[in-house]
Design a protein around this motif. Structure first.
Motif, PDB file in Angstrom:
ATOM      1  N   LYS A   5       0.838  -1.202   0.000  1.00 63.34           N
ATOM      2  CA  LYS A   5       0.000   0.000   0.000  1.00 63.34           C
ATOM      3  C   LYS A   5       0.874   1.253   0.000  1.00 63.34           C
ATOM      4  O   LYS A   5       0.593   2.208  -0.718  1.00 63.34           O
ATOM      5  N   GLN A   6       1.938   1.261   0.779  1.00 64.37           N
ATOM      6  CA  GLN A   6       2.855   2.398   0.807  1.00 64.37           C
ATOM      7  C   GLN A   6       3.494   2.615  -0.566  1.00 64.37           C
ATOM      8  O   GLN A   6       3.631   3.749  -1.017  1.00 64.37           O
ATOM      9  N   ALA A   7       3.871   1.525  -1.214  1.00 62.61           N
ATOM     10  CA  ALA A   7       4.502   1.620  -2.535  1.00 62.61           C
ATOM     11  C   ALA A   7       3.523   2.167  -3.567  1.00 62.61           C
ATOM     12  O   ALA A   7       3.894   3.001  -4.407  1.00 62.61           O
ATOM     13  N   ILE A   8       2.283   1.724  -3.512  1.00 63.70           N
ATOM     14  CA  ILE A   8       1.260   2.228  -4.431  1.00 63.70           C
ATOM     15  C   ILE A   8       1.040   3.717  -4.198  1.00 63.70           C
ATOM     16  O   ILE A   8       1.022   4.512  -5.135  1.00 63.70           O
ATOM     17  N   ARG A   9       0.888   4.083  -2.952  1.00 62.57           N
ATOM     18  CA  ARG A   9       0.660   5.487  -2.596  1.00 62.57           C
ATOM     19  C   ARG A   9       1.818   6.369  -3.075  1.00 62.57           C
ATOM     20  O   ARG A   9       1.598   7.436  -3.651  1.00 62.57           O
ATOM     21  N   ALA A  10       3.037   5.896  -2.898  1.00 64.73           N
ATOM     22  CA  ALA A  10       4.210   6.658  -3.335  1.00 64.73           C
ATOM     23  C   ALA A  10       4.262   6.771  -4.859  1.00 64.73           C
ATOM     24  O   ALA A  10       4.578   7.836  -5.398  1.00 64.73           O
ATOM     25  N   VAL A  12       1.723   6.621  -6.995  1.00 65.14           N
ATOM     26  CA  VAL A  12       0.648   7.508  -7.437  1.00 65.14           C
ATOM     27  C   VAL A  12       1.003   8.956  -7.117  1.00 65.14           C
ATOM     28  O   VAL A  12       0.788   9.854  -7.945  1.00 65.14           O
ATOM     29  N   ALA A  13       1.571   9.201  -5.955  1.00 63.14           N
ATOM     30  CA  ALA A  13       1.983  10.558  -5.589  1.00 63.14           C
ATOM     31  C   ALA A  13       2.997  11.098  -6.595  1.00 63.14           C
ATOM     32  O   ALA A  13       2.860  12.223  -7.090  1.00 63.14           O
ATOM     33  N   ALA A  14       4.001  10.313  -6.922  1.00 65.74           N
ATOM     34  CA  ALA A  14       5.015  10.735  -7.897  1.00 65.74           C
ATOM     35  C   ALA A  14       4.382  10.992  -9.263  1.00 65.74           C
ATOM     36  O   ALA A  14       4.731  11.963  -9.947  1.00 65.74           O
ATOM     37  N   HIS A  15       3.447  10.139  -9.634  1.00 66.49           N
ATOM     38  CA  HIS A  15       2.750  10.302 -10.916  1.00 66.49           C
ATOM     39  C   HIS A  15       1.946  11.604 -10.945  1.00 66.49           C
ATOM     40  O   HIS A  15       1.983  12.346 -11.933  1.00 66.49           O
ATOM     41  N   ARG A  27      -7.846   3.342 -13.824  1.00 67.32           N
ATOM     42  CA  ARG A  27      -6.940   2.458 -14.574  1.00 67.32           C
ATOM     43  C   ARG A  27      -5.607   3.121 -14.858  1.00 67.32           C
ATOM     44  O   ARG A  27      -4.559   2.488 -14.796  1.00 67.32           O
ATOM     45  N   ALA A  28      -5.636   4.403 -15.184  1.00 66.42           N
ATOM     46  CA  ALA A  28      -4.378   5.128 -15.425  1.00 66.42           C
ATOM     47  C   ALA A  28      -3.548   5.206 -14.145  1.00 66.42           C
ATOM     48  O   ALA A  28      -2.321   5.055 -14.185  1.00 66.42           O
ATOM     49  N   LEU A  29      -4.198   5.422 -13.020  1.00 68.13           N
ATOM     50  CA  LEU A  29      -3.486   5.461 -11.744  1.00 68.13           C
ATOM     51  C   LEU A  29      -2.925   4.093 -11.394  1.00 68.13           C
ATOM     52  O   LEU A  29      -1.807   3.980 -10.889  1.00 68.13           O
ATOM     53  N   ALA A  30      -3.697   3.052 -11.684  1.00 66.44           N
ATOM     54  CA  ALA A  30      -3.210   1.690 -11.440  1.00 66.44           C
ATOM     55  C   ALA A  30      -1.988   1.406 -12.296  1.00 66.44           C
ATOM     56  O   ALA A  30      -0.999   0.831 -11.816  1.00 66.44           O
ATOM     57  N   SER A  31      -2.033   1.798 -13.539  1.00 68.43           N
ATOM     58  CA  SER A  31      -0.905   1.598 -14.435  1.00 68.43           C
ATOM     59  C   SER A  31       0.333   2.325 -13.911  1.00 68.43           C
ATOM     60  O   SER A  31       1.439   1.779 -13.916  1.00 68.43           O
ATOM     61  N   ALA A  32       0.151   3.550 -13.449  1.00 70.95           N
ATOM     62  CA  ALA A  32       1.267   4.324 -12.899  1.00 70.95           C
ATOM     63  C   ALA A  32       1.862   3.651 -11.669  1.00 70.95           C
ATOM     64  O   ALA A  32       3.058   3.749 -11.413  1.00 70.95           O
ATOM     65  N   ALA A  33       1.018   2.953 -10.923  1.00 76.50           N
ATOM     66  CA  ALA A  33       1.468   2.267  -9.710  1.00 76.50           C
ATOM     67  C   ALA A  33       1.927   0.842  -9.984  1.00 76.50           C
ATOM     68  O   ALA A  33       2.380   0.143  -9.068  1.00 76.50           O
ATOM     69  N   GLY A  34       1.797   0.396 -11.225  1.00 75.51           N
ATOM     70  CA  GLY A  34       2.225  -0.955 -11.566  1.00 75.51           C
ATOM     71  C   GLY A  34       1.352  -2.037 -10.974  1.00 75.51           C
ATOM     72  O   GLY A  34       1.826  -3.108 -10.603  1.00 75.51           O
ATOM     73  N   SER A  54      -2.546   9.749  -1.363  1.00 77.87           N
ATOM     74  CA  SER A  54      -1.372  10.048  -2.182  1.00 77.87           C
ATOM     75  C   SER A  54      -1.000  11.519  -2.081  1.00 77.87           C
ATOM     76  O   SER A  54       0.183  11.867  -1.962  1.00 77.87           O
ATOM     77  N   LEU A  55      -1.991  12.391  -2.131  1.00 78.88           N
ATOM     78  CA  LEU A  55      -1.712  13.818  -2.026  1.00 78.88           C
ATOM     79  C   LEU A  55      -1.233  14.203  -0.628  1.00 78.88           C
ATOM     80  O   LEU A  55      -0.353  15.066  -0.482  1.00 78.88           O
TER      81      LEU A  55
END
Length: 159
Positions: A5-10, A12-15, A27-34, A54-55
Motif C-alpha cells: 500500500k505504501q509503494a502504491i501510494r508513493a 501515485v503521488a510521484a505520478h 486504470r491510469a493510476l493503477a498503471s502508474a502504480a504498476g 497520495s496527495l
C-alpha cells in the motif's frame, strides 16, 4: 500500512506530481502504480481515498523538506514569508506548486474529493507555518499562507 500500500501510494503521488490530476481514471493510476485497478480499490476503497492518501503523502514530504531547509527555528512573519517564497520558487518545487493550484481550482468548483483535500492540505501548512512563527505572531499563520500562495500564483502565471 502494508509495504504494498505504501509503494502504491508513493507511485501515485510521484505520478500526480509529474502529470497533474486531470484525465486520470482509476486504470491510469493503477498503471502508474504498476498494479491493477482492483488492487487499488482493495487497498484504498475508492479512487477518492487513493487520491487523498497520495496527495497527503506529497504534503508530508513537503513539510519534511521544509523542516530540513528551515529547521525548528522560529522566524518573524516577514522573514518566514521571504524564506518560504525563495524556497517555493526553486525549480524543483514547481511541480508541487502547480499541483496545488490544480487542486485548488478543482476545489473552487466544489468538486470532491478536492474540496476536502484542499482544506486538509491548507490546514497542514497553516499549522506548519504557525509552528515556525513566534508565539506573538502565530495568529498570522493563515494570512502568511495566503500571502505566500498569492506570490506563488503570480510566479506560476509568469508575473
Amino acid at each position: 500500512m502494508t509495504e504494498k500500500k505504501q509503494a502504491i501510494r508513493a507511485a501515485v503521488a510521484a505520478h500526480l506530481i509529474s502529470t497533474g490530476l486531470t484525465g486520470h481514471g482509476i486504470r491510469a493510476l493503477a498503471s502508474a502504480a504498476g498494479t491493477s485497478d482492483r488492487m487499488l480499490i482493495y487497498y484504498f476503497g475508492s479512487k477518492d481515498e487513493l487520491l487523498r492518501e497520495s496527495l497527503m503523502l506529497v504534503v508530508e514530504g513537503l513539510a519534511l523538506q521544509l523542516d530540513q531547509e528551515i529547521g525548528a527555528e522560529r522566524l518573524d512573519y516577514a522573514d518566514l514569508l521571504e524564506t518560504l517564497t525563495v524556497l517555493c520558487q526553486q525549480p524543483d518545487w514547481r511541480p508541487m506548486i502547480t499541483l496545488w493550484f490544480e487542486i485548488v481550482g478543482l476545489a473552487a468548483r466544489g468538486g470532491e474529493p478536492f474540496k476536502t483535500i484542499a482544506g486538509q492540505i491548507a490546514d497542514v501548512f497553516v499549522d506548519w507555518i504557525a509552528a515556525h512563527l513566534p508565539d506573538s505572531e502565530r495568529h498570522s499563520a493563515t494570512d502568511l499562507f495566503a500571502h505566500l500562495e498569492g506570490r506563488m500564483l503570480l510566479t506560476v502565471i509568469g508575473r
